[in-house]
Design a protein around this motif. Structure first.
Motif, PDB file in Angstrom:
ATOM      1  N   LEU A  65       0.809  -1.215   0.000  1.00  0.00           N
ATOM      2  CA  LEU A  65       0.000   0.000   0.000  1.00  0.00           C
ATOM      3  C   LEU A  65       0.842   1.264   0.000  1.00  0.00           C
ATOM      4  O   LEU A  65       0.304   2.370   0.014  1.00  0.00           O
ATOM      5  CB  LEU A  65      -0.929   0.007   1.227  1.00  0.00           C
ATOM      6  CG  LEU A  65      -1.974  -1.103   1.259  1.00  0.00           C
ATOM      7  CD1 LEU A  65      -2.689  -1.124   2.602  1.00  0.00           C
ATOM      8  CD2 LEU A  65      -2.957  -0.944   0.118  1.00  0.00           C
ATOM      9  N   VAL A  66       2.151   1.127  -0.051  1.00  0.00           N
ATOM     10  CA  VAL A  66       3.067   2.269  -0.008  1.00  0.00           C
ATOM     11  C   VAL A  66       3.427   2.761  -1.413  1.00  0.00           C
ATOM     12  O   VAL A  66       3.476   3.973  -1.663  1.00  0.00           O
ATOM     13  CB  VAL A  66       4.353   1.910   0.774  1.00  0.00           C
ATOM     14  CG1 VAL A  66       5.358   3.035   0.723  1.00  0.00           C
ATOM     15  CG2 VAL A  66       4.005   1.558   2.222  1.00  0.00           C
ATOM     16  N   THR A  67       3.667   1.852  -2.313  1.00  0.00           N
ATOM     17  CA  THR A  67       4.108   2.202  -3.661  1.00  0.00           C
ATOM     18  C   THR A  67       2.979   2.804  -4.482  1.00  0.00           C
ATOM     19  O   THR A  67       1.927   2.181  -4.637  1.00  0.00           O
ATOM     20  CB  THR A  67       4.667   0.961  -4.377  1.00  0.00           C
ATOM     21  OG1 THR A  67       5.715   0.406  -3.585  1.00  0.00           O
ATOM     22  CG2 THR A  67       5.200   1.315  -5.751  1.00  0.00           C
ATOM     23  N   PRO A  68       3.179   4.012  -5.029  1.00  0.00           N
ATOM     24  CA  PRO A  68       2.140   4.620  -5.872  1.00  0.00           C
ATOM     25  C   PRO A  68       1.891   3.787  -7.133  1.00  0.00           C
ATOM     26  O   PRO A  68       2.802   3.166  -7.678  1.00  0.00           O
ATOM     27  CB  PRO A  68       2.738   5.980  -6.249  1.00  0.00           C
ATOM     28  CG  PRO A  68       3.773   6.248  -5.206  1.00  0.00           C
ATOM     29  CD  PRO A  68       4.320   4.908  -4.822  1.00  0.00           C
ATOM     30  N   ILE A  69       0.628   3.791  -7.573  1.00  0.00           N
ATOM     31  CA  ILE A  69       0.246   3.141  -8.826  1.00  0.00           C
ATOM     32  C   ILE A  69      -0.546   4.184  -9.616  1.00  0.00           C
ATOM     33  O   ILE A  69      -1.779   4.237  -9.524  1.00  0.00           O
ATOM     34  CB  ILE A  69      -0.593   1.872  -8.579  1.00  0.00           C
ATOM     35  CG1 ILE A  69       0.127   0.930  -7.617  1.00  0.00           C
ATOM     36  CG2 ILE A  69      -0.893   1.161  -9.911  1.00  0.00           C
ATOM     37  CD1 ILE A  69      -0.715  -0.258  -7.176  1.00  0.00           C
ATOM     38  N   PRO A  70       0.165   5.032 -10.370  1.00  0.00           N
ATOM     39  CA  PRO A  70      -0.496   6.141 -11.072  1.00  0.00           C
ATOM     40  C   PRO A  70      -1.615   5.714 -12.009  1.00  0.00           C
ATOM     41  O   PRO A  70      -2.630   6.412 -12.110  1.00  0.00           O
ATOM     42  CB  PRO A  70       0.649   6.802 -11.843  1.00  0.00           C
ATOM     43  CG  PRO A  70       1.897   6.369 -11.147  1.00  0.00           C
ATOM     44  CD  PRO A  70       1.602   5.013 -10.575  1.00  0.00           C
ATOM     45  N   GLU A  71      -1.471   4.584 -12.674  1.00  0.00           N
ATOM     46  CA  GLU A  71      -2.507   4.158 -13.619  1.00  0.00           C
ATOM     47  C   GLU A  71      -3.835   3.845 -12.930  1.00  0.00           C
ATOM     48  O   GLU A  71      -4.880   3.820 -13.575  1.00  0.00           O
ATOM     49  CB  GLU A  71      -2.048   2.971 -14.479  1.00  0.00           C
ATOM     50  CG  GLU A  71      -1.631   1.752 -13.707  1.00  0.00           C
ATOM     51  CD  GLU A  71      -0.142   1.698 -13.364  1.00  0.00           C
ATOM     52  OE1 GLU A  71       0.374   0.583 -13.219  1.00  0.00           O
ATOM     53  OE2 GLU A  71       0.495   2.751 -13.222  1.00  0.00           O
ATOM     54  N   TYR A  72      -3.803   3.612 -11.619  1.00  0.00           N
ATOM     55  CA  TYR A  72      -5.027   3.408 -10.841  1.00  0.00           C
ATOM     56  C   TYR A  72      -5.325   4.618  -9.952  1.00  0.00           C
ATOM     57  O   TYR A  72      -6.144   4.529  -9.044  1.00  0.00           O
ATOM     58  CB  TYR A  72      -4.934   2.137  -9.999  1.00  0.00           C
ATOM     59  CG  TYR A  72      -4.977   0.893 -10.836  1.00  0.00           C
ATOM     60  CD1 TYR A  72      -6.158   0.484 -11.447  1.00  0.00           C
ATOM     61  CD2 TYR A  72      -3.831   0.129 -11.030  1.00  0.00           C
ATOM     62  CE1 TYR A  72      -6.202  -0.654 -12.226  1.00  0.00           C
ATOM     63  CE2 TYR A  72      -3.864  -1.019 -11.807  1.00  0.00           C
ATOM     64  CZ  TYR A  72      -5.049  -1.404 -12.401  1.00  0.00           C
ATOM     65  OH  TYR A  72      -5.092  -2.540 -13.185  1.00  0.00           O
TER      66      TYR A  72
END
Length: 128
Positions: A65-72
């Motif tokens: 839950l820490v790593t950003p996921i820009p596509e979402y």
């Protein structure tokens, strides 16, 4: 495609469900609330204040839950962020001494299908 429609939600205290977070935007419906429906198989119903211990536990369990996921449109979480958490994951974290604190006014009443209210109250940040 979501099949079901949200109904007027109540929190675990039997009152209208309050917003959990709009920054970051949370909730199964990404509406800022821990609303749920039949489509929400994970029961994203517990509004928490994310802790470092929980974030590490979640990553260890395979949910980073820490790593950003820009596509979402997911910015990644940091300690102190409010987030609608799956009730079963919260209970699992509790059983491993890693459960984050809870906002009862923003926790959907369906959370008590999985977590006893007395236990949620032990972690409450907003209980008077």
């Amino acid at each position: 495609m979501l099949r079901s429609v949200q109904t007027k939600a109540l929190n675990v205290l039997g009152e209208p469900l309050q917003d959990c977070s709009h920054t970051p935007l949370t909730g199964f419906f990404r509406d800022g609330c821990c609303n749920t429906s039949e489509d929400d198989l994970g029961s994203h119903t517990v509004c928490v204040s994310v802790s470092q211990a929980f974030l590490e536990f979640s990553r260890f369990r395979g949910n980073d839950l820490v790593t950003p996921i820009p596509e979402y449109n997911f910015p990644g979480l940091k300690p102190g962020d409010r987030w609608c958490l799956c009730a079963a994951r919260w209970l699992e974290a509790h059983q491993n001494q890693r459960a984050p604190q809870v906002y009862l006014a923003s926790t959907h009443q369906r959370a008590t299908d999985i977590i006893p209210l007395t236990l949620l109250k032990e972690y409450a940040l907003d209980l008077n």
